[in-house]
Design a protein around this motif. Sequence first.
Motif, PDB file in Angstrom:
ATOM      1  N   GLU A 271      35.372  37.011  39.082  1.00  0.00           N
ATOM      2  CA  GLU A 271      36.633  37.041  39.825  1.00  0.00           C
ATOM      3  C   GLU A 271      36.449  37.882  41.077  1.00  0.00           C
ATOM      4  O   GLU A 271      35.944  39.008  41.005  1.00  0.00           O
ATOM      5  CB  GLU A 271      37.736  37.635  38.958  1.00  0.00           C
ATOM      6  CG  GLU A 271      39.079  37.664  39.663  1.00  0.00           C
ATOM      7  CD  GLU A 271      40.161  38.244  38.769  1.00  0.00           C
ATOM      8  OE1 GLU A 271      40.748  37.476  37.986  1.00  0.00           O
ATOM      9  OE2 GLU A 271      40.379  39.473  38.845  1.00  0.00           O
ATOM     10  N   ARG A 272      36.869  37.331  42.211  1.00  0.00           N
ATOM     11  CA  ARG A 272      36.758  38.037  43.492  1.00  0.00           C
ATOM     12  C   ARG A 272      37.572  39.316  43.420  1.00  0.00           C
ATOM     13  O   ARG A 272      38.757  39.315  43.093  1.00  0.00           O
ATOM     14  CB  ARG A 272      37.252  37.137  44.621  1.00  0.00           C
ATOM     15  CG  ARG A 272      37.303  37.787  46.002  1.00  0.00           C
ATOM     16  CD  ARG A 272      35.914  38.066  46.526  1.00  0.00           C
ATOM     17  NE  ARG A 272      35.915  38.397  47.922  1.00  0.00           N
ATOM     18  CZ  ARG A 272      36.078  39.629  48.425  1.00  0.00           C
ATOM     19  NH1 ARG A 272      36.296  40.650  47.621  1.00  0.00           N
ATOM     20  NH2 ARG A 272      36.036  39.827  49.715  1.00  0.00           N
ATOM     21  N   SER A 273      36.921  40.407  43.721  1.00  0.00           N
ATOM     22  CA  SER A 273      37.555  41.720  43.731  1.00  0.00           C
ATOM     23  C   SER A 273      38.485  41.848  44.932  1.00  0.00           C
ATOM     24  O   SER A 273      38.337  41.139  45.922  1.00  0.00           O
ATOM     25  CB  SER A 273      36.461  42.790  43.807  1.00  0.00           C
ATOM     26  OG  SER A 273      37.010  44.054  44.038  1.00  0.00           O
ATOM     27  N   ASP A 274      39.405  42.799  44.845  1.00  0.00           N
ATOM     28  CA  ASP A 274      40.245  43.086  46.010  1.00  0.00           C
ATOM     29  C   ASP A 274      39.543  44.040  46.967  1.00  0.00           C
ATOM     30  O   ASP A 274      40.057  44.336  48.038  1.00  0.00           O
ATOM     31  CB  ASP A 274      41.608  43.633  45.592  1.00  0.00           C
ATOM     32  CG  ASP A 274      41.529  44.895  44.764  1.00  0.00           C
ATOM     33  OD1 ASP A 274      40.421  45.355  44.442  1.00  0.00           O
ATOM     34  OD2 ASP A 274      42.598  45.431  44.424  1.00  0.00           O
ATOM     35  N   ARG A 275      38.357  44.505  46.580  1.00  0.00           N
ATOM     36  CA  ARG A 275      37.569  45.378  47.461  1.00  0.00           C
ATOM     37  C   ARG A 275      36.793  44.529  48.462  1.00  0.00           C
ATOM     38  O   ARG A 275      36.074  43.616  48.075  1.00  0.00           O
ATOM     39  CB  ARG A 275      36.602  46.233  46.652  1.00  0.00           C
ATOM     40  CG  ARG A 275      37.337  47.249  45.783  1.00  0.00           C
ATOM     41  CD  ARG A 275      36.408  48.154  45.059  1.00  0.00           C
ATOM     42  NE  ARG A 275      35.578  48.892  46.008  1.00  0.00           N
ATOM     43  CZ  ARG A 275      34.626  49.741  45.633  1.00  0.00           C
ATOM     44  NH1 ARG A 275      34.381  49.942  44.355  1.00  0.00           N
ATOM     45  NH2 ARG A 275      33.909  50.374  46.525  1.00  0.00           N
ATOM     46  N   PRO A 276      36.909  44.814  49.747  1.00  0.00           N
ATOM     47  CA  PRO A 276      36.151  44.049  50.742  1.00  0.00           C
ATOM     48  C   PRO A 276      34.665  44.403  50.689  1.00  0.00           C
ATOM     49  O   PRO A 276      34.289  45.493  50.262  1.00  0.00           O
ATOM     50  CB  PRO A 276      36.773  44.489  52.072  1.00  0.00           C
ATOM     51  CG  PRO A 276      37.365  45.823  51.796  1.00  0.00           C
ATOM     52  CD  PRO A 276      37.763  45.840  50.344  1.00  0.00           C
ATOM     53  N   HIS A 277      33.853  43.470  51.099  1.00  0.00           N
ATOM     54  CA  HIS A 277      32.402  43.690  51.132  1.00  0.00           C
ATOM     55  C   HIS A 277      31.966  43.760  52.592  1.00  0.00           C
ATOM     56  O   HIS A 277      31.388  42.834  53.141  1.00  0.00           O
ATOM     57  CB  HIS A 277      31.694  42.568  50.390  1.00  0.00           C
ATOM     58  CG  HIS A 277      30.256  42.843  50.069  1.00  0.00           C
ATOM     59  ND1 HIS A 277      29.727  44.102  49.946  1.00  0.00           N
ATOM     60  CD2 HIS A 277      29.237  42.007  49.823  1.00  0.00           C
ATOM     61  CE1 HIS A 277      28.453  44.027  49.645  1.00  0.00           C
ATOM     62  NE2 HIS A 277      28.119  42.756  49.572  1.00  0.00           N
TER      63      HIS A 277
END
Length: 161
Positions: free
Chosen positions: A110-116
């Motif tokens: 699941e895509r995290s809400d933290r940006p990469h």
Amino acid sequence: MDDAQLAAYIRALEALRFDPIGRVAYLVESPVPGRHLLRAALSLEVGIGCPGDHARRHAPGREVSAISLEVLRALGIPPAVPGDNLILEGIDLRTFSPGDRLMVGDVVLERSDRPHHPCATFRARTSPEAFEAVARTGLRGALFRVCRGGIVHVGDPVRKL
């Protein structure tokens, strides 16, 4: 910074085309900071990510990191250099919003809400021009949580759920 090189990188990144279904091109494990090992298979566990990664990598919201092979090729960066766990071919990671899910083989992420975002470490491992190019185009990759663990293999199919 070499402005001509930066412009060339940005043109190459903006010309990239992706598919709805991709594959795992490379898998990377980081047992200690700065050491990146290419693997044929990686175990991904809920709440941990890759158990073979060093402890600093086991942070909530960034259990697994991913980048597109197309981006690395456009920038001339070998797959193990950035240290991302998953090097994916064919998938545009910019299209994933927080909460979106990705199926990698039998594993669900699941895509995290933290940006990469690109960081100083990415800049040091690549170049100032590569850093700036991925920052401007949003193509650094994505961070994921493991929802359903398992073993991921090079060549496994990858698709957005």
